[in-house]
Design an enzyme around this catalytic site. Structure first.
Site, PDB file in Angstrom:
ATOM      1  N   ASP A 149     -32.735 -19.950  31.097  1.00  0.00           N
ATOM      2  CA  ASP A 149     -33.043 -18.568  31.110  1.00  0.00           C
ATOM      3  C   ASP A 149     -32.617 -18.140  29.592  1.00  0.00           C
ATOM      4  O   ASP A 149     -32.799 -17.061  28.819  1.00  0.00           O
ATOM      5  CB  ASP A 149     -31.852 -17.604  31.809  1.00  0.00           C
ATOM      6  CG  ASP A 149     -30.391 -18.097  31.462  1.00  0.00           C
ATOM      7  OD1 ASP A 149     -29.972 -18.815  30.582  1.00  0.00           O
ATOM      8  OD2 ASP A 149     -29.277 -17.480  32.287  1.00  0.00           O
ATOM      9  N   SER A 150     -32.564 -19.260  28.501  1.00  0.00           N
ATOM     10  CA  SER A 150     -32.614 -19.128  27.451  1.00  0.00           C
ATOM     11  C   SER A 150     -33.640 -18.787  26.793  1.00  0.00           C
ATOM     12  O   SER A 150     -34.024 -18.364  25.771  1.00  0.00           O
ATOM     13  CB  SER A 150     -32.098 -20.427  26.563  1.00  0.00           C
ATOM     14  OG  SER A 150     -32.770 -21.487  27.004  1.00  0.00           O
TER      15      SER A 150
ATOM     16  N   LYS B  38     -30.231 -24.376  38.717  1.00  0.00           N
ATOM     17  CA  LYS B  38     -28.899 -24.377  38.025  1.00  0.00           C
ATOM     18  C   LYS B  38     -28.346 -23.178  38.142  1.00  0.00           C
ATOM     19  O   LYS B  38     -28.907 -21.674  37.959  1.00  0.00           O
ATOM     20  CB  LYS B  38     -29.314 -24.787  36.731  1.00  0.00           C
ATOM     21  CG  LYS B  38     -27.691 -24.702  35.817  1.00  0.00           C
ATOM     22  CD  LYS B  38     -27.679 -25.413  34.310  1.00  0.00           C
ATOM     23  CE  LYS B  38     -28.497 -24.373  33.339  1.00  0.00           C
ATOM     24  NZ  LYS B  38     -27.559 -23.254  33.289  1.00  0.00           N
TER      25      LYS B  38
ATOM     26  N   GLU C 155     -20.593 -26.257  28.418  1.00  0.00           N
ATOM     27  CA  GLU C 155     -20.937 -25.453  27.430  1.00  0.00           C
ATOM     28  C   GLU C 155     -19.855 -25.105  26.563  1.00  0.00           C
ATOM     29  O   GLU C 155     -18.928 -24.492  26.996  1.00  0.00           O
ATOM     30  CB  GLU C 155     -21.924 -24.409  27.726  1.00  0.00           C
ATOM     31  CG  GLU C 155     -22.404 -23.802  26.381  1.00  0.00           C
ATOM     32  CD  GLU C 155     -23.742 -22.865  26.974  1.00  0.00           C
ATOM     33  OE1 GLU C 155     -24.118 -22.195  25.855  1.00  0.00           O
ATOM     34  OE2 GLU C 155     -24.026 -22.794  27.969  1.00  0.00           O
TER      35      GLU C 155
ATOM     36  N   ASP D 251     -33.263 -22.528  36.017  1.00  0.00           N
ATOM     37  CA  ASP D 251     -32.230 -21.451  36.000  1.00  0.00           C
ATOM     38  C   ASP D 251     -32.573 -20.458  37.079  1.00  0.00           C
ATOM     39  O   ASP D 251     -33.849 -20.125  36.965  1.00  0.00           O
ATOM     40  CB  ASP D 251     -31.797 -20.900  34.725  1.00  0.00           C
ATOM     41  CG  ASP D 251     -30.716 -21.782  33.765  1.00  0.00           C
ATOM     42  OD1 ASP D 251     -29.999 -22.313  34.340  1.00  0.00           O
ATOM     43  OD2 ASP D 251     -30.636 -21.477  32.641  1.00  0.00           O
TER      44      ASP D 251
ATOM     45  N   GLU E 112     -24.740 -20.544  37.106  1.00  0.00           N
ATOM     46  CA  GLU E 112     -23.550 -20.470  36.416  1.00  0.00           C
ATOM     47  C   GLU E 112     -22.360 -19.950  36.860  1.00  0.00           C
ATOM     48  O   GLU E 112     -22.309 -19.221  37.892  1.00  0.00           O
ATOM     49  CB  GLU E 112     -23.769 -19.556  35.134  1.00  0.00           C
ATOM     50  CG  GLU E 112     -24.833 -20.040  34.104  1.00  0.00           C
ATOM     51  CD  GLU E 112     -25.211 -19.030  33.097  1.00  0.00           C
ATOM     52  OE1 GLU E 112     -26.028 -19.173  32.318  1.00  0.00           O
ATOM     53  OE2 GLU E 112     -24.126 -18.059  32.970  1.00  0.00           O
TER      54      GLU E 112
END
Length: 255
Positions: free
Chosen positions: A44-45, A112, A181, A82, A114
């Site tokens: 999602d970056s 993925k 991270e 993501d 979070e």
């Protein structure tokens, strides 16, 4: 042969370091795959390349659109996508639907998510039971920007213990790997030693089982550079110079 999640776990056991990067389109994905990157994350970056200020506005449709393009450029690397903010937090069924769409529509092998709070751990367990491979992510979680900011996590003993327990809980829930991270390198090393699944460092030190960075960061394309990301070239400068030369020649009729 395409790389699998089981292969990553085997590589950890063998002590073979794993290399990962992000991709947002076919061209970049094909270059990464050809260069030997083991895991490609459609993260999602990519919000940054879409002009968003952070990762929160990104939609499931947007990331699926880009992941389909990335998949067309990948022949060997493991492809992970993501799940964007609020596409898996409302309910387990929502998470299954979102993850199912990603795998069915993009051809990715895993998703993925979070965090590691109790409801999410239960959700991950259900996803894995449904046959959907999941990559975990603890430490700095960008989707929680308004809650924890973008500063390094795990700096106190209590926070470090919490993150370690989160990683252990995710492993028990069935994730095949975990992104660590922006945490102290000593904590990254400790978590890596405790887990039987691979850890990926993004600002978590050199003692993890693998490394992952945002491709636009290492290529010098990002407007803001994370403190833990080495810049290998400055494409922002090179591209600007090339375009300026083109504009000048075009206006002077020298093409």
């Amino acid at each position: 042969m395409p790389i699998t999640t089981k292969q990553l776990i085997q590589w950890k056991q063998e002590g073979r370091l794993i290399v990962a990067l992000t991709a947002w389109d076919y061209v970049i994905a094909k270059l990464l795959d050809a260069a030997g990157v083991d895991l490609i994350l459609v993260g999602d970056s990519m919000s940054v390349i879409l002009g968003y200020k952070n990762t929160l506005p990104l939609t499931l449709d947007e990331i699926i659109h880009h992941a389909k393009a990335v998949q067309r450029g990948v022949s060997k690397a493991l492809l992970v996508v993501d799940l964007p903010f609020l596409t898996y937090q409302e309910s387990t069924q929502q998470a299954i639907n979102s993850a199912g769409r990603v795998l069915k529509e993009t051809g990715a092998q895993a998703v993925k998510l979070e965090g590691a709070y109790p409801f999410l751990v239960e959700t991950i367990t259900r996803l894995v039971q449904a046959g959907i491979p999941v990559m975990g992510h603890v430490g700095l979680t960008p989707q929680s920007i308004h809650h924890i900011g973008l500063c390094q996590q795990g700096r106190t003993e209590a926070d470090g213990d919490r993150i370690l327990q989160e990683a252990l809980t995710l492993e028990k829930a069935g994730v095949f790997s975990i992104v660590l991270e922006h945490i102290p390198s000593s904590l990254g090393s400790k978590i890596t030693q405790k887990l039987s699944i691979p850890t990926f460092s993004i600002g978590a030190g050199k003692d993890c089982d693998g490394y992952i960075l945002v491709t636009s960061d290492i290529l010098g394309l990002s407007e803001k550079q994370p403190p833990f990301a080495k810049v290998y070239t400055n494409l922002r400068q090179l591209i600007t110079k090339a375009i300026e030369e083109y504009v000048m020649e075009a206006r002077e009729g020298r093409l």
